[in-house]
Scaffold this active site. Structure first.
Site, PDB file in Angstrom:
ATOM      1  N   ASP A  83      13.152   3.712  -0.814  1.00  0.00           N
ATOM      2  CA  ASP A  83      12.243   2.517  -0.389  1.00  0.00           C
ATOM      3  C   ASP A  83      12.554   2.137   1.284  1.00  0.00           C
ATOM      4  O   ASP A  83      13.645   2.055   1.585  1.00  0.00           O
ATOM      5  CB  ASP A  83      12.550   1.370  -1.088  1.00  0.00           C
ATOM      6  N   LYS A 113       9.305   5.541   0.398  1.00  0.00           N
ATOM      7  CA  LYS A 113       8.436   4.566  -0.316  1.00  0.00           C
ATOM      8  C   LYS A 113       7.843   3.570   0.522  1.00  0.00           C
ATOM      9  O   LYS A 113       8.899   2.878   1.061  1.00  0.00           O
ATOM     10  CB  LYS A 113       8.619   4.478  -1.754  1.00  0.00           C
ATOM     11  N   GLU A 115       5.292   0.161   0.635  1.00  0.00           N
ATOM     12  CA  GLU A 115       4.413  -0.794  -0.366  1.00  0.00           C
ATOM     13  C   GLU A 115       3.126  -1.136   0.595  1.00  0.00           C
ATOM     14  O   GLU A 115       3.358  -1.333   1.919  1.00  0.00           O
ATOM     15  CB  GLU A 115       5.135  -1.887  -0.496  1.00  0.00           C
ATOM     16  N   GLU A 182       1.785  -0.541  -9.948  1.00  0.00           N
ATOM     17  CA  GLU A 182       2.710  -1.358 -10.542  1.00  0.00           C
ATOM     18  C   GLU A 182       1.757  -2.720 -10.988  1.00  0.00           C
ATOM     19  O   GLU A 182       1.179  -3.274 -10.490  1.00  0.00           O
ATOM     20  CB  GLU A 182       3.721  -1.815  -9.526  1.00  0.00           C
TER      21      GLU A 182
END
Length: 259
Positions: A83, A113, A115, A182
């Site tokens: 992340d 990753k 978001e 998610e």
């Protein structure tokens, strides 16, 4: 076989489910790799499960690199993805490039990753992938936006569902090799998964994604509080408490280390 970002795309085409878990240190990573887990995410959830923070926001890029390096030292086969933490990529494309480059160069991870799926993030991801940096997307409940979104399920209204579908397609166009979905409704996750050529990895998004991910501390029973969509497969908390108490008692009673 060493798993790569392209491997995950091929597995979607073959309809082979993708198994993903999180890790934060070498022993956990080694166990997961030996168990045959396909991808290991060094998630910023380690802020809570390993570092004691109340949410993911305080963890730094340096901490993520530190933990990702430890994970990579325990892995031979699985794809390790790290992340990018809060405010390590949102400021500008150049900031994101520096952060992602540091992760890959200093930790050994083979993907990052990021978001979000709004236009500025999509543009950033496109620039990263054009530069050869493998990126996993993440939409739906995005923990780095906890102060704005909370932890409630996303995509429940028609407008939210439409936005998430558009974001998923935009992320695919930007070059992501997979997308975490998610805490969104299962039917929405199924619709998004069907529209994409890159795999979806679900967490609290129902059974129709191309793969699943959970936080390893949750499945091992190490978390003090797990999300409702998780599942506990062991109770290491009780095992650790029992072992530590037995050791303490033996020391106090003079039984350990013995004569």
């Amino acid at each position: 076989m060493v798993v790569t970002p392209q491997t995950l795309i091929e597995w979607k085409q073959q309809k082979r489910p993708i198994v993903t878990l999180t890790a934060w240190d070498t022993p956990i990573a080694r166990f997961l790799d030996e168990a045959g887990v396909d991808a290991i995410l060094v998630g910023d959830s380690l802020a809570m499960v390993a570092l004691g923070y109340p949410n993911t926001l305080p963890v730094t890029l340096e901490a993520m690199i530190h933990h990702a390096s430890a994970v990579c030292r325990g892995v031979k086969r699985a794809l390790v993805i790290c992340d990018l933490p809060f405010l390590s990529y949102q400021e500008s494309v150049s900031q994101a490039m520096r952060s992602a480059g540091r992760v890959l160069k200093e930790s050994g991870a083979r993907g990052v990753k990021i978001e979000g799926g709004y236009p500025a993030i999509v543009e950033t991801i496109a620039r990263l992938t054009e530069s050869g940096i493998p990126v996993m997307g993440h939409i739906g409940l995005t923990p780095q936006s906890v102060h704005r979104l909370g932890y409630r399920q996303q995509g429940k209204t028609e407008m939210e569902a439409k936005r998430l579908q558009e974001e998923a397609l935009a992320l695919q166009e930007a070059g992501v090799f997979s997308i975490v979905l998610e805490h969104i409704p299962a039917d929405l996750a199924a619709s998004i998964t069907e529209k994409l050529t890159v795999p979806t990895i679900g967490i609290g998004a129902g059974p129709h994604c191309d793969g699943q991910v959970l936080v390893t501390a949750d499945i091992l029973g190490l978390s003090t509080k797990s999300p409702p969509f998780s599942k506990q497969y062991a109770n290491l908390r009780e095992n650790i408490l029992s072992a530590a108490r037995e050791y303490a008692n033996e020391v106090r009673e003079g039984k350990f280390p013995g004569e």
